[in-house]
Design an enzyme around this catalytic site. Structure first.
Site, PDB file in Angstrom:
ATOM      1  N   LYS A 135     -40.814  93.441 -32.879  1.00  0.00           N
ATOM      2  CA  LYS A 135     -42.056  93.035 -32.215  1.00  0.00           C
ATOM      3  C   LYS A 135     -43.182  93.506 -33.033  1.00  0.00           C
ATOM      4  O   LYS A 135     -44.023  94.333 -32.853  1.00  0.00           O
ATOM      5  CB  LYS A 135     -42.432  93.297 -30.875  1.00  0.00           C
ATOM      6  CG  LYS A 135     -43.329  92.420 -30.164  1.00  0.00           C
ATOM      7  CD  LYS A 135     -43.250  92.765 -28.605  1.00  0.00           C
ATOM      8  CE  LYS A 135     -44.422  92.011 -27.902  1.00  0.00           C
ATOM      9  NZ  LYS A 135     -44.489  90.441 -28.004  1.00  0.00           N
TER      10      LYS A 135
HETATM   11  N1  PPE Z   1     -41.110  85.562 -28.426  1.00  0.00           N
HETATM   12  C1  PPE Z   1     -42.527  85.775 -28.984  1.00  0.00           C
HETATM   13  C2  PPE Z   1     -42.701  85.517 -30.411  1.00  0.00           C
HETATM   14  C3  PPE Z   1     -43.036  86.815 -28.133  1.00  0.00           C
HETATM   15  O1  PPE Z   1     -44.375  87.090 -28.874  1.00  0.00           O
HETATM   16  C4  PPE Z   1     -42.497  86.830 -26.951  1.00  0.00           C
HETATM   17  C5  PPE Z   1     -43.814  87.845 -25.968  1.00  0.00           C
HETATM   18  C6  PPE Z   1     -41.626  86.488 -26.509  1.00  0.00           C
HETATM   19  C7  PPE Z   1     -40.793  85.846 -27.324  1.00  0.00           C
HETATM   20  C8  PPE Z   1     -40.853  87.081 -24.980  1.00  0.00           C
HETATM   21  O2  PPE Z   1     -40.627  88.219 -25.184  1.00  0.00           O
HETATM   22  P1  PPE Z   1     -40.690  89.167 -23.724  1.00  0.00           P
HETATM   23  O3  PPE Z   1     -42.063  89.426 -23.416  1.00  0.00           O
HETATM   24  O4  PPE Z   1     -40.067  90.415 -23.966  1.00  0.00           O
HETATM   25  O5  PPE Z   1     -39.995  88.147 -22.576  1.00  0.00           O
HETATM   26  N2  PPE Z   1     -45.019  87.854 -26.313  1.00  0.00           N
HETATM   27  C9  PPE Z   1     -45.820  88.685 -25.682  1.00  0.00           C
HETATM   28  C10 PPE Z   1     -47.289  88.712 -26.458  1.00  0.00           C
HETATM   29  C11 PPE Z   1     -48.450  87.770 -25.814  1.00  0.00           C
HETATM   30  C12 PPE Z   1     -49.885  88.028 -26.344  1.00  0.00           C
HETATM   31  O6  PPE Z   1     -50.462  86.989 -26.570  1.00  0.00           O
HETATM   32  O7  PPE Z   1     -49.967  89.052 -26.859  1.00  0.00           O
HETATM   33  C13 PPE Z   1     -45.937  88.816 -24.416  1.00  0.00           C
HETATM   34  O8  PPE Z   1     -45.488  87.915 -23.464  1.00  0.00           O
HETATM   35  O9  PPE Z   1     -46.433  90.097 -23.720  1.00  0.00           O
END
Ligand code: PPE
Length: 306
Positions: free
Chosen positions: A160
């Site tokens: 991430k």
């Molecule tokens: N793909 C991406 C690109 C992504 O940023 C997230 C989370 C996910 C998938 C889902 O991952 P998870 O949260 O582990 O289910 N995105 C984060 C950032 C949001 C933001 O704007 O800052 C979040 O959901 O916390």
């Protein structure tokens, strides 16, 4: 309200600073080159008080992200877990979005970060529905992005990493300027990867399908959906998904810590299924909110009390 002008405390490199004093220098390495990583974690109000959802999984991914970027962390995992809990408790929050961030400091400039110190901060604040007030209830409209998601040899997508998000920002701005709520990015081969900040699922003939791709983040909400779907007797299958398969799905939804379980009711001006959130999306959504809210006995182990 501006993010910098708030009451409360932010943890930076071992100290709890008053919110308005948690600042960095303009020559901070990560500010110039975007090298660093972060997490997004939610804490929810439960009958037993605020609790953090899947803290272990998020810390695992934070440590993996740092490892992938070859950043040595100056803090033990257990210390970071405590800081996340305290970020909610010390700020008096019932529910919260918790943001740990690992970045490189202003000790040197130039692409090679050798000599720049590793810094860690954790902040927490209240954050409502990520894709707007009605999104969870009514669903959202999505456009396939003109930008491709990263090839895994351009940007390692299991991390991430902060730098991944320039790609997300280009995509979401394009989508919003065109009147959509969110972008759907394809990988460099043209198969569905993920949203700008969410993973994607399709429902077709009662089965859940997700992209088999190396270009998406390994989402923790996505893994939670796997468990909840299987418990509901549904199968989940990963396959390469094309954009026309998305158009023809019975249901589509996005998953993410911030976005939670957000139904998608339209993609590229084609309505999805009935054009309203479908029954399986509703079921997964209800199961998810029961778990995060501490109302599901079977998944109490996903919660860390604050
Ligand atoms: N793909 C991406 C690109 C992504 O940023 C997230 C989370 C996910 C998938 C889902 O991952 P998870 O949260 O582990 O289910 N995105 C984060 C950032 C949001 C933001 O704007 O800052 C979040 O959901 O916390």
């Amino acid at each position: 309200m501006s993010m910098e002008n708030r009451d409360g405390f932010i943890w930076l490199d071992g100290q709890w600073l008053p919110w308005r004093d948690a600042k960095v220098h303009v020559l901070t390495h990560t500010l110039h080159y975007g090298y660093g990583c972060f997490e997004g974690i939610r804490a929810y109000a439960t009958p037993q008080g605020p609790a953090i959802f899947r803290l272990d999984a998020h810390l695992d991914r934070l440590l993996d992200s740092a490892h992938i970027l070859a950043i040595d962390l100056p803090w033990e995992r257990q210390a970071l877990a405590e800081v996340c809990r305290e970020a909610v408790g010390r700020n008096g929050l019932e529910s919260a979005y918790i943001r740990p961030l690992i970045f490189l400091g202003p000790e040197k400039v130039g692409v090679d970060p050798a000599g720049a110190a590793t810094h860690v901060m954790v902040a927490a604040w209240p954050w409502g529905a990520y894709l707007g007030g009605d999104a969870l209830e009514k669903g959202i409209r999505v456009r396939v992005s003109s930008y491709a998601r990263h090839h895994p040899n351009v940007q390692m997508c299991r991390a991430k990493a902060i730098s991944t998000y320039s790609n997300s920002i280009l995509a979401v701005r394009e989508a919003r300027r065109d009147g959509y709520d969110e972008a759907l990015l394809l990988d460099t081969e043209g198969y569905v990867a993920e949203g700008s900040g969410e993973n994607l699922f399709l429902v077709r003939d009662g089965e859940l399908l997700e992209p088999e791709t190396t270009s998406a983040l390994d989402g923790i909400t996505r893994r939670t959906v796997h468990t909840l779907a299987r418990e509901a007797g549904l199968t989940v299958r990963a396959k390469r998904i094309t954009r026309d398969e998305v158009y023809c799905a019975d249901e589509v939804f996005l998953t993410g810590t911030a976005a939670e379980i957000t139904p998608v009711v339209e993609v590229d001006r084609r309505s999805i299924g009935s054009g309203t959130p479908g029954p399986i999306t509703r079921l997964i959504q209800a199961r998810y909110f029961a778990c995060v809210g501490g109302l599901d006995e079977a998944h109490r182990d996903w919660l860390t009390p604050v």
